[in-house]
Scaffold this motif. Structure first.
Motif, mmCIF file in Angstrom:
data_model
loop_
_atom_site.group_PDB
_atom_site.id
_atom_site.type_symbol
_atom_site.label_atom_id
_atom_site.label_comp_id
_atom_site.label_asym_id
_atom_site.label_seq_id
_atom_site.Cartn_x
_atom_site.Cartn_y
_atom_site.Cartn_z
ATOM 1 N N LYS A 236 0.836 -1.208 0.000
ATOM 2 C CA LYS A 236 0.000 0.000 0.000
ATOM 3 C C LYS A 236 0.866 1.250 0.000
ATOM 4 C CE LYS A 236 -3.641 2.705 0.694
ATOM 5 N NZ LYS A 236 -3.005 4.007 0.901
ATOM 6 N N GLU A 237 1.899 1.262 0.814
ATOM 7 C CA GLU A 237 2.793 2.424 0.874
ATOM 8 C C GLU A 237 3.504 2.626 -0.455
ATOM 9 O OE1 GLU A 237 5.235 1.291 4.130
ATOM 10 O OE2 GLU A 237 3.783 1.919 5.673
ATOM 11 N N ARG A 238 3.876 1.538 -1.102
ATOM 12 C CA ARG A 238 4.541 1.622 -2.401
ATOM 13 C C ARG A 238 3.590 2.207 -3.444
ATOM 14 N NH1 ARG A 238 4.499 0.292 -8.026
ATOM 15 N NH2 ARG A 238 6.097 -1.238 -8.555
ATOM 16 N N LEU A 239 2.346 1.713 -3.467
ATOM 17 C CA LEU A 239 1.375 2.172 -4.460
ATOM 18 C C LEU A 239 0.929 3.614 -4.220
ATOM 19 C CD1 LEU A 239 -0.850 -1.024 -4.859
ATOM 20 C CD2 LEU A 239 0.920 -0.187 -6.409
ATOM 21 N N ASP A 240 1.067 4.082 -2.995
ATOM 22 C CA ASP A 240 0.708 5.472 -2.716
ATOM 23 C C ASP A 240 1.571 6.446 -3.512
ATOM 24 O OD1 ASP A 240 -1.408 5.052 -1.003
ATOM 25 O OD2 ASP A 240 -0.168 5.042 0.814
ATOM 26 N N TYR A 241 2.812 6.076 -3.742
ATOM 27 C CA TYR A 241 3.695 7.005 -4.462
ATOM 28 C C TYR A 241 4.085 6.509 -5.849
ATOM 29 C CZ TYR A 241 7.752 4.029 -3.301
ATOM 30 O OH TYR A 241 8.639 2.976 -3.206
ATOM 31 N N ASN A 242 3.827 5.234 -6.153
ATOM 32 C CA ASN A 242 4.202 4.712 -7.468
ATOM 33 C C ASN A 242 3.280 3.565 -7.848
ATOM 34 O OD1 ASN A 242 5.399 3.837 -9.812
ATOM 35 N ND2 ASN A 242 7.178 2.916 -8.817
ATOM 36 N N LYS A 243 2.418 3.809 -8.830
ATOM 37 C CA LYS A 243 1.458 2.792 -9.265
ATOM 38 C C LYS A 243 1.874 2.116 -10.571
ATOM 39 C CE LYS A 243 -2.518 4.771 -6.869
ATOM 40 N NZ LYS A 243 -1.765 5.799 -6.137
ATOM 41 N N GLU A 244 3.062 2.369 -11.033
ATOM 42 C CA GLU A 244 3.552 1.697 -12.242
ATOM 43 C C GLU A 244 3.996 0.273 -11.896
ATOM 44 O OE1 GLU A 244 3.635 0.752 -15.322
ATOM 45 O OE2 GLU A 244 4.312 2.730 -16.048
ATOM 46 N N ILE A 245 3.682 -0.671 -12.770
ATOM 47 C CA ILE A 245 4.066 -2.070 -12.569
ATOM 48 C C ILE A 245 4.900 -2.504 -13.776
ATOM 49 C CG2 ILE A 245 3.306 -4.412 -12.082
ATOM 50 C CD1 ILE A 245 2.364 -2.432 -9.982
ATOM 51 N N LEU A 246 6.137 -2.894 -13.519
ATOM 52 C CA LEU A 246 7.046 -3.283 -14.593
ATOM 53 C C LEU A 246 7.236 -4.792 -14.621
ATOM 54 C CD1 LEU A 246 9.838 -0.564 -14.193
ATOM 55 C CD2 LEU A 246 7.808 -0.490 -15.662
ATOM 56 N N ASN A 247 7.315 -5.331 -15.815
ATOM 57 C CA ASN A 247 7.654 -6.736 -15.970
ATOM 58 C C ASN A 247 9.057 -6.956 -15.394
ATOM 59 O OD1 ASN A 247 8.822 -9.170 -17.214
ATOM 60 N ND2 ASN A 247 7.014 -9.187 -18.513
ATOM 61 N N PRO A 248 9.207 -7.859 -14.430
ATOM 62 C CA PRO A 248 10.515 -8.035 -13.783
ATOM 63 C C PRO A 248 11.585 -8.613 -14.702
ATOM 64 C CG PRO A 248 9.003 -9.745 -13.067
ATOM 65 C CD PRO A 248 8.189 -8.772 -13.872
ATOM 66 N N VAL A 249 11.172 -9.147 -15.843
ATOM 67 C CA VAL A 249 12.132 -9.744 -16.778
ATOM 68 C C VAL A 249 12.566 -8.727 -17.829
ATOM 69 C CG1 VAL A 249 12.488 -11.554 -18.491
ATOM 70 C CG2 VAL A 249 11.161 -12.046 -16.420
ATOM 71 N N THR A 250 11.599 -7.994 -18.396
ATOM 72 C CA THR A 250 11.901 -7.068 -19.488
ATOM 73 C C THR A 250 12.075 -5.628 -19.032
ATOM 74 O OG1 THR A 250 9.574 -6.574 -19.967
ATOM 75 C CG2 THR A 250 10.550 -8.529 -21.020
ATOM 76 N N GLY A 251 11.528 -5.298 -17.853
ATOM 77 C CA GLY A 251 11.587 -3.922 -17.378
ATOM 78 C C GLY A 251 10.555 -3.021 -18.028
ATOM 79 N N GLN A 252 9.656 -3.589 -18.831
ATOM 80 C CA GLN A 252 8.626 -2.804 -19.501
ATOM 81 C C GLN A 252 7.331 -2.823 -18.695
ATOM 82 O OE1 GLN A 252 8.491 -4.846 -23.270
ATOM 83 N NE2 GLN A 252 10.088 -3.565 -24.172
ATOM 84 N N SER A 253 6.536 -1.769 -18.861
ATOM 85 C CA SER A 253 5.262 -1.686 -18.156
ATOM 86 C C SER A 253 4.335 -2.798 -18.616
ATOM 87 C CB SER A 253 4.609 -0.332 -18.412
ATOM 88 O OG SER A 253 3.307 -0.291 -17.822
ATOM 89 N N ILE A 254 3.567 -3.373 -17.669
ATOM 90 C CA ILE A 254 2.542 -4.351 -18.032
ATOM 91 C C ILE A 254 1.144 -3.764 -17.871
ATOM 92 C CG2 ILE A 254 3.991 -6.354 -17.521
ATOM 93 C CD1 ILE A 254 2.462 -6.681 -14.913
ATOM 94 N N LEU A 255 1.076 -2.446 -17.667
ATOM 95 C CA LEU A 255 -0.203 -1.744 -17.646
ATOM 96 C C LEU A 255 -0.414 -1.164 -19.037
ATOM 97 C CD1 LEU A 255 0.091 0.065 -14.185
ATOM 98 C CD2 LEU A 255 -0.711 -2.259 -14.697
ATOM 99 N N TYR A 256 -1.172 -1.879 -19.863
ATOM 100 C CA TYR A 256 -1.255 -1.547 -21.288
ATOM 101 C C TYR A 256 -2.320 -0.508 -21.614
ATOM 102 C CZ TYR A 256 1.613 -5.754 -21.713
ATOM 103 O OH TYR A 256 2.611 -6.698 -21.586
ATOM 104 N N ASN A 257 -3.261 -0.273 -20.683
ATOM 105 C CA ASN A 257 -4.338 0.669 -20.969
ATOM 106 C C ASN A 257 -4.884 1.274 -19.681
ATOM 107 O OD1 ASN A 257 -6.155 -1.372 -19.882
ATOM 108 N ND2 ASN A 257 -5.988 -2.403 -21.855
ATOM 109 N N LYS A 258 -5.874 2.152 -19.824
ATOM 110 C CA LYS A 258 -6.451 2.852 -18.678
ATOM 111 C C LYS A 258 -7.131 1.881 -17.707
ATOM 112 C CE LYS A 258 -5.398 7.084 -19.854
ATOM 113 N NZ LYS A 258 -4.451 7.880 -19.019
ATOM 114 N N LYS A 259 -7.706 0.817 -18.245
ATOM 115 C CA LYS A 259 -8.366 -0.161 -17.380
ATOM 116 C C LYS A 259 -7.350 -0.856 -16.482
ATOM 117 C CE LYS A 259 -11.651 -4.014 -17.534
ATOM 118 N NZ LYS A 259 -12.456 -4.904 -18.416
ATOM 119 N N ASP A 260 -6.185 -1.220 -17.032
ATOM 120 C CA ASP A 260 -5.125 -1.825 -16.220
ATOM 121 C C ASP A 260 -4.678 -0.877 -15.118
ATOM 122 O OD1 ASP A 260 -5.171 -4.104 -17.782
ATOM 123 O OD2 ASP A 260 -3.468 -3.506 -19.022
#
Length: 425
Positions: A236-260
């Motif tokens: 919860k504390e992490r998401l309060d300041y950073n809601k980006e989720i990165l693929n741990p293998v590629t380092g790319q975001s896995i939030l592809y759209n507004k719904k994600d």
């Protein structure tokens, strides 16, 4: 007891985890058997498709993915288990058009899955096969290209477009993270999934997002209840300041759209509310009953106790009277042309169905009213509407636990009514 000490409910919490959260090896093996059977159906259907269309599509690899592969699937799914399978083709033997690829996989499955109530359906990221009992299998499609420098393969996933993704890499990453935590990451992921599924109407992120967050913020403790609480607090504390989720293998975001993105916001918000419900565990005067009730409010699970229905006998009498005054039919059409009683689905329906409701009042009446209540994040503004008539048709648009209420009137008086649960996954 210090204000910083959490009430010790370790034994009951561990029993909850063992008896109500963790899926048994026998059930995991049953899921894998369903996977094997349907892979055989896909191979057979693809062989027929090739013969009829002068094609030579050939499956090169089958790779287990998702919660079954990582063993994070939970009992709380109530048989709504997701089985994820990567179907890999050689890049030289598959079209570049992603829609065409999913189309021939859909065709191949439809040839061998005619006994299912819903036909296999191509979606954005997979071709899905639904079981009426709640199981569904997602066939994710990949293509691989040989890297001549080191004789390894490079993989791409067939979604709205081809995207670089190694179907084996996430499994390897999760195993390393879980092993490094002395198997605790898997335990906490299972518990977090229980929370996220505690209300079917919630629009929450999937298992991969949850696994990434747990692996990133795991707080190792001797007690499982403390470890879970401290980990979700850290998430919860992490998401309060950073809601980006990165693929741990590629380092790319896995939030592809507004719904994600909205799903992650919902997780943050609901963790905040859930943590607040657990604050009683840190009170000096917290009792075991207080602690049990707090975890019940958090997980919404009968293990922690069920409310006593004081009007049970009255409700039973009313239900019996309603059965004497009206006869109700609810039939589901899943797009195949055939209709099936709603009861055969045990109240769990996929999206995209039509439900035909009909009532035959057994007494004189002047009006029949149907009231739809939609619950859950996806319904948004369409939460409540009414219709009149002996027959109505509704569509399963929104995920969540919804109700259809039928009221039969004589003048302004309600003679009988019945509430039908319609639970959409």
């Amino acid at each position: 007891m210090s204000l910083l000490t959490m009430f010790d409910l370790e034994k009951k919490f561990t029993s909850f985890y063992t008896d109500c959260v963790k899926l048994s090896d026998q059930e995991i093996n049953s899921l894998r058997e369903k996977k094997r059977i349907n892979i055989d159906r896909l191979r057979d259907g693809l062989s027929e498709y090739n013969d009829e269309n002068n094609a030579e599509y050939k499956i090169m690899e089958i790779i287990e993915q998702g919660s079954v592969a990582m063993r994070t699937v939970t009992q709380h799914d109530q048989k709504e288990y997701d089985i994820d399978v990567a179907v890999v083709f050689d890049s030289s033997n598959i079209p570049d058009d992603t829609k065409k690829v999913k189309s021939f996989i859909e065709d191949a499955l439809q040839r061998k899955c005619k006994q299912f109530k819903a036909s296999p359906k191509a979606k954005t990221n997979a071709v899905t096969l639904e079981y009426a009992s709640g199981y569904h299998i997602d066939f994710a499609i990949y293509r691989r290209t040989l890297n001549f420098y080191d004789s390894s393969f490079e993989y791409e996933h067939c979604g709205s477009e081809w995207r670089s993704r190694d179907p084996k890499a996430i499994n390897k990453w999760f195993k390393e993270e879980n092993d490094g935590s002395d198997k605790n990451v898997r335990r906490v992921v299972r518990l977090l999934k229980m929370f996220c599924k505690s209300n079917p109407g919630w629009l929450m992120p999937g298992g991969l997002v949850q696994s990434i967050l747990v692996a990133e913020r795991i707080q190792i403790r001797d007690r499982l209840d403390e470890m879970f609480f401290e980990t979700i607090k850290s998430i919860k504390e992490r998401l309060d300041y950073n809601k980006e989720i990165l693929n741990p293998v590629t380092g790319q975001s896995i939030l592809y759209n507004k719904k994600d993105e909205q799903k992650v916001k919902n997780l943050c918000s609901r963790l905040g509310s859930g943590i607040e419900k657990l604050s009683v565990l840190f009170n000096d005067n917290c009792t075991e009953d207080n602690a049990m009730n707090a975890w019940k409010n958090f997980f919404n699970h009968k293990f922690w106790g069920e409310d006593i229905q004081k009007s049970f006998s009255e409700n039973a009498m009313l239900e019996a009277r309603n059965e004497e005054l009206l006869r109700l039919t609810a039939l589901v059409n899943m797009g195949t042309g055939d209709s099936y009683p709603l009861g055969e689905f045990e109240g769990r329906l996929p999206k995209g169905c039509s439900i035909y409701f009909q009532v035959d009042p057994l007494v004189p009446y002047t009006k029949v009213e149907w009231i739809v209540h939609n619950y859950g994040d996806e319904a948004e503004g369409d939460l409540y509407h009414k219709k009149e008539g002996r027959t109505v048709v509704e569509h399963t648009k929104y995920r969540g636990n919804h109700t259809m209420t039928c009221k039969v009137y004589e003048g302004g008086r309600v003679l009988a009514q019945k509430v039908i649960p319609v639970n959409i996954r």
